[in-house]
Design a protein around this motif. Structure first.
Motif, PDB file in Angstrom:
ATOM      1  N   THR A 141      63.016  61.936 -16.435  1.00 37.41           N
ATOM      2  CA  THR A 141      63.707  60.774 -16.987  1.00 37.41           C
ATOM      3  C   THR A 141      62.784  59.819 -17.743  1.00 37.41           C
ATOM      4  OG1 THR A 141      65.332  59.062 -16.421  1.00 37.41           O
ATOM      5  CG2 THR A 141      63.473  59.345 -14.894  1.00 37.41           C
ATOM      6  N   PHE A 142      61.456  59.893 -17.499  1.00 42.39           N
ATOM      7  CA  PHE A 142      60.501  59.029 -18.209  1.00 42.39           C
ATOM      8  C   PHE A 142      59.893  59.709 -19.438  1.00 42.39           C
ATOM      9  CE2 PHE A 142      59.380  56.682 -14.001  1.00 42.39           C
ATOM     10  CZ  PHE A 142      60.503  55.863 -14.149  1.00 42.39           C
ATOM     11  N   LEU A 143      60.206  60.967 -19.684  1.00 43.43           N
ATOM     12  CA  LEU A 143      59.588  61.680 -20.801  1.00 43.43           C
ATOM     13  C   LEU A 143      60.131  61.160 -22.136  1.00 43.43           C
ATOM     14  CD1 LEU A 143      57.659  64.175 -21.391  1.00 43.43           C
ATOM     15  CD2 LEU A 143      59.779  65.368 -21.949  1.00 43.43           C
ATOM     16  N   LEU A 144      59.254  60.818 -23.059  1.00 38.77           N
ATOM     17  CA  LEU A 144      59.667  60.425 -24.404  1.00 38.77           C
ATOM     18  C   LEU A 144      60.165  61.645 -25.183  1.00 38.77           C
ATOM     19  CD1 LEU A 144      56.820  57.940 -25.377  1.00 38.77           C
ATOM     20  CD2 LEU A 144      59.262  57.403 -25.237  1.00 38.77           C
ATOM     21  N   HIS A 145      61.302  61.483 -25.841  1.00 38.29           N
ATOM     22  CA  HIS A 145      61.877  62.566 -26.628  1.00 38.29           C
ATOM     23  C   HIS A 145      62.788  61.964 -27.684  1.00 38.29           C
ATOM     24  CE1 HIS A 145      64.840  61.618 -23.527  1.00 38.29           C
ATOM     25  NE2 HIS A 145      65.781  62.155 -24.295  1.00 38.29           N
ATOM     26  N   ARG A 146      63.161  62.779 -28.658  1.00 37.47           N
ATOM     27  CA  ARG A 146      64.036  62.289 -29.713  1.00 37.47           C
ATOM     28  C   ARG A 146      64.795  63.437 -30.371  1.00 37.47           C
ATOM     29  NH1 ARG A 146      62.079  60.193 -35.231  1.00 37.47           N
ATOM     30  NH2 ARG A 146      64.199  60.950 -35.603  1.00 37.47           N
ATOM     31  N   SER A 147      65.858  63.069 -31.084  1.00 39.31           N
ATOM     32  CA  SER A 147      66.606  64.018 -31.908  1.00 39.31           C
ATOM     33  C   SER A 147      65.856  64.237 -33.225  1.00 39.31           C
ATOM     34  CB  SER A 147      67.998  63.483 -32.242  1.00 39.31           C
ATOM     35  OG  SER A 147      68.753  63.222 -31.097  1.00 39.31           O
ATOM     36  N   GLN A 148      66.127  65.370 -33.857  1.00 33.83           N
ATOM     37  CA  GLN A 148      65.659  65.608 -35.214  1.00 33.83           C
ATOM     38  C   GLN A 148      66.867  65.802 -36.131  1.00 33.83           C
ATOM     39  OE1 GLN A 148      61.722  67.531 -35.977  1.00 33.83           O
ATOM     40  NE2 GLN A 148      62.382  68.833 -34.282  1.00 33.83           N
ATOM     41  N   PRO A 149      66.713  65.496 -37.430  1.00 33.36           N
ATOM     42  CA  PRO A 149      67.837  65.648 -38.361  1.00 33.36           C
ATOM     43  C   PRO A 149      68.284  67.099 -38.478  1.00 33.36           C
ATOM     44  CG  PRO A 149      66.064  64.334 -39.330  1.00 33.36           C
ATOM     45  CD  PRO A 149      65.517  64.937 -38.075  1.00 33.36           C
ATOM     46  N   ASN A 150      69.572  67.272 -38.727  1.00 37.56           N
ATOM     47  CA  ASN A 150      70.143  68.599 -38.960  1.00 37.56           C
ATOM     48  C   ASN A 150      70.176  68.842 -40.467  1.00 37.56           C
ATOM     49  OD1 ASN A 150      71.656  70.908 -39.209  1.00 37.56           O
ATOM     50  ND2 ASN A 150      73.338  70.230 -37.912  1.00 37.56           N
ATOM     51  N   ARG A 151      69.325  69.741 -40.929  1.00 34.53           N
ATOM     52  CA  ARG A 151      69.264  70.054 -42.360  1.00 34.53           C
ATOM     53  C   ARG A 151      69.820  71.452 -42.653  1.00 34.53           C
ATOM     54  NH1 ARG A 151      69.323  65.394 -42.375  1.00 34.53           N
ATOM     55  NH2 ARG A 151      67.597  63.978 -42.876  1.00 34.53           N
ATOM     56  N   SER A 152      70.611  71.967 -41.732  1.00 32.56           N
ATOM     57  CA  SER A 152      71.274  73.251 -41.951  1.00 32.56           C
ATOM     58  C   SER A 152      72.660  72.984 -42.539  1.00 32.56           C
ATOM     59  CB  SER A 152      71.389  74.023 -40.634  1.00 32.56           C
ATOM     60  OG  SER A 152      72.359  73.425 -39.780  1.00 32.56           O
ATOM     61  N   THR A 153      73.498  74.006 -42.563  1.00 32.08           N
ATOM     62  CA  THR A 153      74.850  73.856 -43.125  1.00 32.08           C
ATOM     63  C   THR A 153      75.930  73.856 -42.055  1.00 32.08           C
ATOM     64  OG1 THR A 153      74.995  76.248 -43.474  1.00 32.08           O
ATOM     65  CG2 THR A 153      74.154  74.924 -45.309  1.00 32.08           C
ATOM     66  N   ALA A 154      75.541  73.826 -40.775  1.00 32.45           N
ATOM     67  CA  ALA A 154      76.524  73.868 -39.689  1.00 32.45           C
ATOM     68  C   ALA A 154      76.136  72.874 -38.603  1.00 32.45           C
ATOM     69  CB  ALA A 154      76.627  75.280 -39.113  1.00 32.45           C
ATOM     70  N   THR A 155      77.099  72.471 -37.798  1.00 29.74           N
ATOM     71  CA  THR A 155      76.892  71.485 -36.736  1.00 29.74           C
ATOM     72  C   THR A 155      75.996  72.028 -35.634  1.00 29.74           C
ATOM     73  OG1 THR A 155      78.996  70.368 -37.179  1.00 29.74           O
ATOM     74  CG2 THR A 155      78.122  70.177 -34.941  1.00 29.74           C
ATOM     75  N   ARG A 156      75.143  71.153 -35.101  1.00 30.15           N
ATOM     76  CA  ARG A 156      74.299  71.484 -33.942  1.00 30.15           C
ATOM     77  C   ARG A 156      75.031  71.051 -32.682  1.00 30.15           C
ATOM     78  NH1 ARG A 156      69.868  68.365 -34.944  1.00 30.15           N
ATOM     79  NH2 ARG A 156      70.335  66.728 -33.415  1.00 30.15           N
ATOM     80  N   TRP A 157      75.322  71.999 -31.799  1.00 30.31           N
ATOM     81  CA  TRP A 157      76.024  71.726 -30.548  1.00 30.31           C
ATOM     82  C   TRP A 157      75.035  71.819 -29.381  1.00 30.31           C
ATOM     83  CZ3 TRP A 157      81.524  71.279 -30.067  1.00 30.31           C
ATOM     84  CH2 TRP A 157      82.254  71.537 -31.244  1.00 30.31           C
ATOM     85  N   THR A 158      74.958  70.772 -28.568  1.00 26.45           N
ATOM     86  CA  THR A 158      74.100  70.801 -27.390  1.00 26.45           C
ATOM     87  C   THR A 158      74.811  70.102 -26.231  1.00 26.45           C
ATOM     88  OG1 THR A 158      72.991  68.743 -28.061  1.00 26.45           O
ATOM     89  CG2 THR A 158      71.952  70.818 -28.734  1.00 26.45           C
ATOM     90  N   LEU A 159      74.430  70.475 -25.026  1.00 27.41           N
ATOM     91  CA  LEU A 159      74.996  69.876 -23.810  1.00 27.41           C
ATOM     92  C   LEU A 159      73.885  69.134 -23.086  1.00 27.41           C
ATOM     93  CD1 LEU A 159      77.282  71.612 -21.212  1.00 27.41           C
ATOM     94  CD2 LEU A 159      75.201  70.486 -20.463  1.00 27.41           C
ATOM     95  N   GLN A 160      74.207  67.947 -22.565  1.00 27.14           N
ATOM     96  CA  GLN A 160      73.241  67.171 -21.778  1.00 27.14           C
ATOM     97  C   GLN A 160      73.875  66.755 -20.458  1.00 27.14           C
ATOM     98  OE1 GLN A 160      74.044  65.999 -25.081  1.00 27.14           O
ATOM     99  NE2 GLN A 160      72.451  67.347 -25.868  1.00 27.14           N
ATOM    100  N   ALA A 161      73.064  66.778 -19.403  1.00 26.76           N
ATOM    101  CA  ALA A 161      73.524  66.290 -18.095  1.00 26.76           C
ATOM    102  C   ALA A 161      72.342  65.751 -17.321  1.00 26.76           C
ATOM    103  CB  ALA A 161      74.216  67.409 -17.314  1.00 26.76           C
TER     104      ALA A 161
END
Length: 248
Positions: free
Chosen positions: A228-248
């Motif tokens: 929970t303390f780890l630094l992280h971030r999203s990156q831009p989607n430069r493809s032609t389709a949606t990026r689907w991810t699950l988080q819990a």
């Protein structure tokens, strides 16, 4: 890490030591394939229903995956896709994935607790669309957004393959050892309707200068688990389709 995910204690001592050092593990072929397939079927059904409501023909879509026609919906009615986003997180397959016995087995080991639990408000499915950067998550820790346990672990599971083109997760290994970092509140009332902009880490540039930013490409069904303390971030989607991810 590759392991027998159906084992009572699937993670080796070496894997747990790596988690303690780096704050994250990439678990290869972790999610049950039948649950990934079920999610795709359920999501495709929902997309098909909305296409029907708008009188759109999926055959005109440039996308050939389970989410065929989603590009048409984005072009025709972006607000309706926002409601679709709120709906897919409620699908039965999502709860099947996050409550699979292998998830609990890993969480038992990483948290060192007999009874780990789920934080419902921190659970969901992200849909990051091509060239749409408004809702990307900046560098952050999970903790300020849930304020539950300082021992919590995030499960981040791609539902499609992720790479540098469509924007895999970016981590700062070892940053979890800094503990909870001070944050500034930027938009306390969420007036901009973007929770990702509500907080910013104080002195972030100096923190990042001391850590390497590591992209983590992963296949659908792999999982990244991180502290929970780890630094992280999203990156831009430069493809032609949606990026689907699950988080819990």
């Amino acid at each position: 890490v590759e392991a027998d995910w159906d084992a009572e204690r699937p993670l080796s001592d070496a894997a747990r030591a790596a988690y303690a050092e780096h704050g994250a593990l990439l678990l290869r072929r972790f999610a049950p394939a039948d649950l990934i397939a079920r999610f795709r079927e359920e999501a495709a059904t929902m997309i098909g229903l909305v296409l029907g409501e708008l009188g759109l023909d999926a055959a005109a879509s440039r996308v050939t995956r389970f989410d065929r026609g989603l590009d048409l919906l984005l072009a025709a009615d972006r607000a309706r896709v926002g409601r679709l986003y709120q709906a897919v997180r409620k699908l039965p397959s999502v709860y099947g994935l996050i409550t699979a016995p292998r998830v609990w087995a890993v969480m038992h080991q990483l948290m060192g607790t007999r009874l780990p639990g789920i934080y419902p408000n921190g659970t969901g499915v992200r849909m990051d669309h091509p060239a749409e950067d408004t809702y990307l998550s900046p560098w952050h820790q999970e903790y300020p957004y849930n304020l539950t346990s300082d021992n919590a672990v995030t499960l981040w599971l791609p539902l499609v393959d992720v790479d540098n083109a469509n924007g895999c997760l970016l981590l700062a290994p070892g940053s979890q050892r800094l503990g909870a970092l001070p944050v500034r509140v930027r938009d306390a009332m969420n007036d901009r309707r973007n929770a990702n902009e509500a907080l910013e880490i104080d002195g972030l540039d100096g923190v990042l200068a001391r850590h390497v930013a590591l992209p983590v490409p992963a296949a659908a069904g792999d999982a990244v688990v991180f502290h929970t303390f780890l630094l992280h971030r999203s990156q831009p989607n430069r493809s032609t389709a949606t990026r689907w991810t699950l988080q819990a």
